[in-house]
Design an enzyme around this catalytic site. Structure first.
Site, PDB file in Angstrom:
ATOM      1  N   CYS A 133       0.757  -1.177  -0.070  1.00 34.63           N
ATOM      2  CA  CYS A 133      -0.092   0.062  -0.136  1.00 34.63           C
ATOM      3  C   CYS A 133       0.585   1.227  -0.214  1.00 34.63           C
ATOM      4  O   CYS A 133       0.353   2.299  -0.518  1.00 34.63           O
ATOM      5  CB  CYS A 133      -0.875  -0.065   1.173  1.00 34.63           C
ATOM      6  SG  CYS A 133      -2.165  -1.318   1.148  1.00 34.63           S
ATOM      7  N   HIS A 182      -9.264   3.747  -1.818  1.00 32.39           N
ATOM      8  CA  HIS A 182      -8.024   3.226  -1.649  1.00 32.39           C
ATOM      9  C   HIS A 182      -6.991   2.397  -2.740  1.00 32.39           C
ATOM     10  O   HIS A 182      -7.229   1.097  -2.472  1.00 32.39           O
ATOM     11  CB  HIS A 182      -7.728   2.654  -0.205  1.00 32.39           C
ATOM     12  CG  HIS A 182      -6.326   2.000   0.171  1.00 32.39           C
ATOM     13  ND1 HIS A 182      -5.286   2.512  -0.613  1.00 32.39           N
ATOM     14  CD2 HIS A 182      -6.015   1.383   1.429  1.00 32.39           C
ATOM     15  CE1 HIS A 182      -4.240   2.002   0.163  1.00 32.39           C
ATOM     16  NE2 HIS A 182      -4.596   1.305   1.261  1.00 32.39           N
TER      17      HIS A 182
END
Length: 381
Positions: A87, A334
């Site tokens: 991420c 996201h």
């Protein structure tokens, strides 16, 4: 901290709208999401692009950064590299460019990330024997076999429980993130940073009318007694973002406004609590830079899960109302490897493109699967 005049400067930043997995961007590959952003940034620069550095995870392989660079029409001599820090990949790509441009190297680079969860290939472990079938897996291991490797949602539930972050507070935080994003979109706050792609010109995820009462109806999503739900967590998303960055001497010589990258750090933490990585990363950055958190004007700590980001904010003594004033990943989405670059793009808009508050210092941070965290301190110049 080094002489600010020698720090690289982000002089432009753009992103695609963020799509929901299976939504408007469902048929667009990671490279094709990124290419229009690269082309637009390159068009804004009157000098050659010396390198393209892009984060991507669970993608098609084959160096998507190079594929997108070619598709964007950049010179074939422009090198490109794809990196993977889960991420944190988008922020890692920018950190990589910052490191290259902090020495004798001069010129312009493009750094960012791209993620197409909708088109990512199916992945299988090979069959253990001729009589077995290949076994599909949905994410790569984040740690070795000797460490706990929890799902991120379950780890967020653990953090929330350990730090006393209740369900009602999480739902209220998530509802506010959506409200902020909707209000900002209505006011045109995102318009200057968006590159339409696939017929999409706005973020798909933000929801009007989300209230704490509505969010209270959602069931736990990850553990039976947990407090993280589909509504107070980020989505699974498609999108791309990148920044145009140059060395400090070039920015000063050309008189370019932007975000000076004062410092960037990445640290490790307990793999069982991967969402905690923001805390040690920010603590180290603050100690190294000498900047006090009270002096930072704009905060963007990635909202992977409401309970997780609230645990980090509390631990750092930061009022939750300060984080993501125009909405964060819970509302916007996201797109894993792109998110760090989305955060810096959002900061560029709020501190350079539309700085209505006089914000001078900004701090972005993101937690990373496997137990890591990255933080980046920027200054409007």
């Amino acid at each position: 901290m080094r002489d600010p005049e020698e720090c690289p400067v982000i002089v432009d930043a753009l992103r695609t709208p963020i799509g929901t997995v299976g939504g408007a961007l469902r048929a667009i590959s990671a490279g094709d999401l990124l290419a229009p952003v690269l082309a637009e940034l390159a068009d804004h620069c009157d000098a050659p692009i010396d390198e393209v550095v892009i984060g991507n995870i669970r993608g098609p392989g084959g160096n998507p950064a190079r594929v997108a660079t070619l598709a964007a029409g950049l010179d074939v001599a422009t090198p490109a590299v794809t990196i993977d820090r889960q991420c944190g990949s988008g922020m890692a790509a920018i950190e990589y460019s910052v490191a290259m441009l902090s020495g004798p190297r001069q010129g312009f680079q493009i750094a960012g990330g791209t993620q197409s969860a909708s088109t990512q290939p199916l992945t299988f472990w090979p069959a253990a024997s001729p009589d077995d079938e290949p076994r599909q897996y949905f994410r790569a291991p984040f740690t070795d076999a000797g460490h706990a490797d929890p799902e991120m949602g379950a780890a967020a539930d653990l953090l929330s429980a350990e730090h006393g972050i209740g369900r009602e507070r999480q739902d209220a935080y998530a509802a506010r993130s959506h409200q902020r994003a909707v209000t900002s979109a209505d006011a045109g706050a995102f318009a200057g940073e968006l590159v339409p792609v696939g017929g999409l010109d706005r973020d798909e995820r933000p929801r009007r009318g989300f209230t704490t009462q509505r969010l209270a109806r959602f069931r736990p999503a990850f553990t039976p007694e947990g407090t993280a739900t589909a509504a107070n967590s980020c989505g699974v998303n498609d999108g791309a973002a990148a920044v145009l960055i140059c060395d400090g001497r070039t920015a000063a010589r050309r008189g370019l406004p932007g975000l000076r990258v004062l410092d960037a750090v990445t640290v490790g933490c307990d793999p069982e609590r991967p969402g905690w990585g923001i805390v040690p990363a920010v603590q180290w950055l603050v100690e190294r830079s000498g900047v006090h958190l009270d002096d930072v004007d704009l905060l963007d700590f990635n909202e992977a899960f409401a309970g997780q980001v609230l645990s980090c904010l509390d631990a750092l003594g930061i009022d939750e109302l300060r984080n993501c004033p125009q909405g964060g990943a819970i509302a916007l989405g996201h797109p894993w490897a792109a998110t760090g670059a989305v955060q810096l793009t959002r900061m560029f808009t709020q501190m350079v493109r539309h700085n209505t508050t006089g914000a001078r210092l900004g701090l972005a941070a993101i937690a990373i699967g496997g137990g890591q965290g990255s933080a980046m301190l920027v200054e409007a110049v």
